[in-house]
Design a protein around this motif. Structure first.
Motif, PDB file in Angstrom:
ATOM      1  N   LEU A 260       0.826  -1.192   0.000  1.00  0.00           N
ATOM      2  CA  LEU A 260       0.000   0.000   0.000  1.00  0.00           C
ATOM      3  C   LEU A 260       0.870   1.256   0.000  1.00  0.00           C
ATOM      4  O   LEU A 260       1.998   1.255   0.494  1.00  0.00           O
ATOM      5  CB  LEU A 260      -0.919   0.011   1.216  1.00  0.00           C
ATOM      6  N   VAL A 261       0.322   2.341  -0.534  1.00  0.00           N
ATOM      7  CA  VAL A 261       1.041   3.613  -0.577  1.00  0.00           C
ATOM      8  C   VAL A 261       1.423   4.050   0.827  1.00  0.00           C
ATOM      9  O   VAL A 261       2.549   4.505   1.072  1.00  0.00           O
ATOM     10  CB  VAL A 261       0.183   4.692  -1.278  1.00  0.00           C
TER      11      VAL A 261
ATOM     12  N   TYR B 282       3.999   0.525 -10.182  1.00  0.00           N
ATOM     13  CA  TYR B 282       4.422  -0.202  -8.980  1.00  0.00           C
ATOM     14  C   TYR B 282       5.507   0.576  -8.222  1.00  0.00           C
ATOM     15  O   TYR B 282       6.416  -0.014  -7.642  1.00  0.00           O
ATOM     16  CB  TYR B 282       4.923  -1.607  -9.367  1.00  0.00           C
TER      17      TYR B 282
ATOM     18  N   HIS C  15     -11.147  -2.456  -9.660  1.00  0.00           N
ATOM     19  CA  HIS C  15     -11.460  -1.608  -8.504  1.00  0.00           C
ATOM     20  C   HIS C  15     -12.444  -2.289  -7.552  1.00  0.00           C
ATOM     21  O   HIS C  15     -12.443  -1.999  -6.356  1.00  0.00           O
ATOM     22  CB  HIS C  15     -12.027  -0.265  -8.970  1.00  0.00           C
TER      23      HIS C  15
ATOM     24  N   TYR D 205     -10.002  -5.064  -5.751  1.00  0.00           N
ATOM     25  CA  TYR D 205      -8.924  -4.571  -4.882  1.00  0.00           C
ATOM     26  C   TYR D 205      -9.185  -3.200  -4.268  1.00  0.00           C
ATOM     27  O   TYR D 205      -8.422  -2.757  -3.406  1.00  0.00           O
ATOM     28  CB  TYR D 205      -7.610  -4.532  -5.663  1.00  0.00           C
TER      29      TYR D 205
ATOM     30  N   ILE E 219      -9.014  -2.675  -0.558  1.00  0.00           N
ATOM     31  CA  ILE E 219      -7.667  -2.769   0.007  1.00  0.00           C
ATOM     32  C   ILE E 219      -6.864  -1.506  -0.280  1.00  0.00           C
ATOM     33  O   ILE E 219      -6.230  -0.939   0.604  1.00  0.00           O
ATOM     34  CB  ILE E 219      -6.930  -3.999  -0.557  1.00  0.00           C
ATOM     35  N   THR E 220      -6.910  -1.035  -1.536  1.00  0.00           N
ATOM     36  CA  THR E 220      -6.049   0.073  -1.953  1.00  0.00           C
ATOM     37  C   THR E 220      -6.721   1.448  -1.850  1.00  0.00           C
ATOM     38  O   THR E 220      -6.062   2.471  -1.992  1.00  0.00           O
ATOM     39  CB  THR E 220      -5.596  -0.117  -3.412  1.00  0.00           C
ATOM     40  N   ASN E 221      -8.048   1.468  -1.661  1.00  0.00           N
ATOM     41  CA  ASN E 221      -8.849   2.701  -1.613  1.00  0.00           C
ATOM     42  C   ASN E 221      -9.086   3.327  -2.987  1.00  0.00           C
ATOM     43  O   ASN E 221      -9.541   4.468  -3.066  1.00  0.00           O
ATOM     44  CB  ASN E 221      -8.236   3.741  -0.666  1.00  0.00           C
TER      45      ASN E 221
ATOM     46  N   GLY F 197       4.315   2.376  -3.938  1.00  0.00           N
ATOM     47  CA  GLY F 197       3.040   1.837  -3.484  1.00  0.00           C
ATOM     48  C   GLY F 197       2.210   1.313  -4.639  1.00  0.00           C
ATOM     49  O   GLY F 197       2.674   1.240  -5.785  1.00  0.00           O
ATOM     50  N   TYR F 198       0.978   0.929  -4.311  1.00  0.00           N
ATOM     51  CA  TYR F 198       0.098   0.371  -5.335  1.00  0.00           C
ATOM     52  C   TYR F 198      -1.342   0.804  -5.078  1.00  0.00           C
ATOM     53  O   TYR F 198      -1.854   0.716  -3.965  1.00  0.00           O
ATOM     54  CB  TYR F 198       0.169  -1.157  -5.354  1.00  0.00           C
ATOM     55  N   LEU F 199      -2.009   1.276  -6.161  1.00  0.00           N
ATOM     56  CA  LEU F 199      -3.414   1.662  -6.089  1.00  0.00           C
ATOM     57  C   LEU F 199      -4.298   0.804  -6.994  1.00  0.00           C
ATOM     58  O   LEU F 199      -5.321   0.296  -6.574  1.00  0.00           O
ATOM     59  CB  LEU F 199      -3.576   3.139  -6.488  1.00  0.00           C
ATOM     60  N   GLY F 200      -3.907   0.668  -8.257  1.00  0.00           N
ATOM     61  CA  GLY F 200      -4.720  -0.066  -9.217  1.00  0.00           C
ATOM     62  C   GLY F 200      -4.279   0.282 -10.627  1.00  0.00           C
ATOM     63  O   GLY F 200      -3.175   0.787 -10.847  1.00  0.00           O
TER      64      GLY F 200
END
Length: 418
Positions: A60-61, A364, A389, A392, A395-397, A367-370
């Motif tokens: 996560l970021v 990547y 979305h 995940y 998890i990633t918001n 962090g990771y968002l999508g």
């Protein structure tokens, strides 16, 4: 003064820990290879920067920011001059869970990332660096067109692929011995699929092992814009070997042609974009999206469904999220990264606008968002714009896909860093 240092720490998790990357019914049962966090520190007269690679799909970021801030405190450099990239292996351990084993592992991994940076800094030595780039056949576009004009996850042999294989080489200024290689390429590290119970860094890890045995120096592989690019060969350890041998071959062919010089330019800059997400749809469409994700990916979508419905009821139909865009330039080459999975077209457009084959753009990072699809991809549909979305987001918001123009805005903002 031109110095570089490198250090690698083993972050192999215990057996039984959950995977992240494919939805597997069981945890890690076998270890094909150990996984690592590797830190490079670069320094010239004016600047010091840290470049870290972690064998993980992408943390996560907020967790990545903790790593960067701790390194910043230890090395007395700005957080913006610290880069963390993830190899994006789909056969690595989870770092988000309520399970104790995952929480303990995540804490250990984060501590080891900081440790790697500190020890790389202590290993600083007079160094010189060199770049090279070639074209390779490692990835294939996975957005397969159907007769009805839509897209499914498959193969698209004529789809765009950033075929560049880039190489940044570090060697000792006095002895001329190699100390490190940073390889840039574009192909999802998903050779091993959901039917595998083996812990693995996938083909980047095997490439590292092959080249480290040959060259006796530390190696990492950095992913490019591989959001819509699969590995050319998939589904078995034999195909992972095929990918690693191919990538290693490109590197070994380029290496003799690298021209070395001291680090004259070392520039790390960062900016933030307030990213707007697509409008939250009507309740019926929300329900359809949740059901489709459950059907195709076998995941529980109750949380996404309830949160999105609640936001819709409160008229929070347009969500936003901050995204960091960071660029690291070392002499004539550069890597610009975002905490998303950009499509290959984005990297191609980026390097063409800069007229620079050594301008690499990837995901990547920090962090990771999508996913970050292109504008055209939203018309075609597919997993990256319709389902990721839902799967995940909790998890990633990243609760909804980015607005259709986001890739264009990110390229424009990234170009401003040069």
């Amino acid at each position: 003064m031109s110095r570089a240092g490198v250090y690698k720490v083993d972050i192999t998790p215990p057996l039984g820990i959950d995977f992240i990357g494919f939805h597997r019914p069981t945890g890690v049962s076998n270890i094909d290879e150990h996984i690592f966090v590797t830190a490079f520190v670069f320094e010239n007269n004016n600047t010091k920067s840290v470049f870290i690679s972690i064998d993980n799909i992408g943390m996560l970021v907020e967790d990545t920011l903790v790593i960067r801030k701790q390194i910043s405190s230890k090395l007395k450099i700005p957080t913006e001059q610290i880069t963390v990239v993830y190899t994006h292996t789909h056969s690595g351990p989870a770092t988000v869970s309520t399970k104790k084993i995952v929480k303990i592992y995540k804490d250990t991994l984060m501590s080891n990332a900081v440790k790697a940076a500190i020890l790389a800094d202590k290993n600083l030595q007079l160094s010189e660096i060199g770049w090279n780039v070639t074209l390779g056949e490692l990835g294939i576009n996975r957005r397969e067109n159907t007769p009805d004009g839509k897209v499914i996850m498959g193969t698209n042999p004529i789809g765009p692929v950033d075929k560049r294989v880039g190489l940044l080489v570090i060697r000792n200024e006095k002895t001329k011995k190699l100390s490190g290689l940073i390889i840039f390429c574009t192909a999802h590290p998903n050779v091993l699929k959901g039917d595998s119970d083996i812990l693995s860094a996938d083909y980047p890890g095997l490439t590292r092992e092959i080249l480290e045995n040959i060259l006796k120096c530390t190696v990492i592989v950095v992913q490019g814009a591989s959001g819509n690019i699969n590995a050319m060969y998939r589904g078995s350890l034999e195909n992972m070997e095929k990918m690693a041998q191919a990538l290693s071959g490109y590197v070994l062919t380029m290496l003799p042609k690298v021209k070395f010089e001291p680090i004259k330019i070392l520039k790390v800059v960062s900016t933030t974009l307030l990213m707007r997400l697509k409008e939250i749809p009507e309740p019926l469409e929300i329900h359809k999206m949740a059901k489709l994700a459950e059907k195709e990916w076998g995941v529980n979508t109750d949380r996404w469904h309830s949160v999105i419905l609640d936001k819709r009821k409160r008229n929070e139909t347009y969500l936003t999220i901050n995204i960091e865009i960071q660029s690291t330039q070392v002499n004539e080459g550069s890597f610009t990264g975002i905490p998303m999975e950009p499509f290959s077209e984005t990297a191609i457009e980026f390097k063409e606008k800069l007229s620079d084959e050594l301008a690499f753009f990837g995901g990547y990072t920090n962090g990771y968002l999508g996913y970050l699809p292109t504008k055209e991809a939203f018309l075609e549909g597919g997993y990256e714009v319709e389902l990721n979305h839902v799967v995940y987001g909790p998890i990633t918001n990243l609760w909804m896909p980015p607005d259709e123009n986001t890739a264009t805005l990110i390229i424009e903002r990234a170009l401003d860093l040069f």
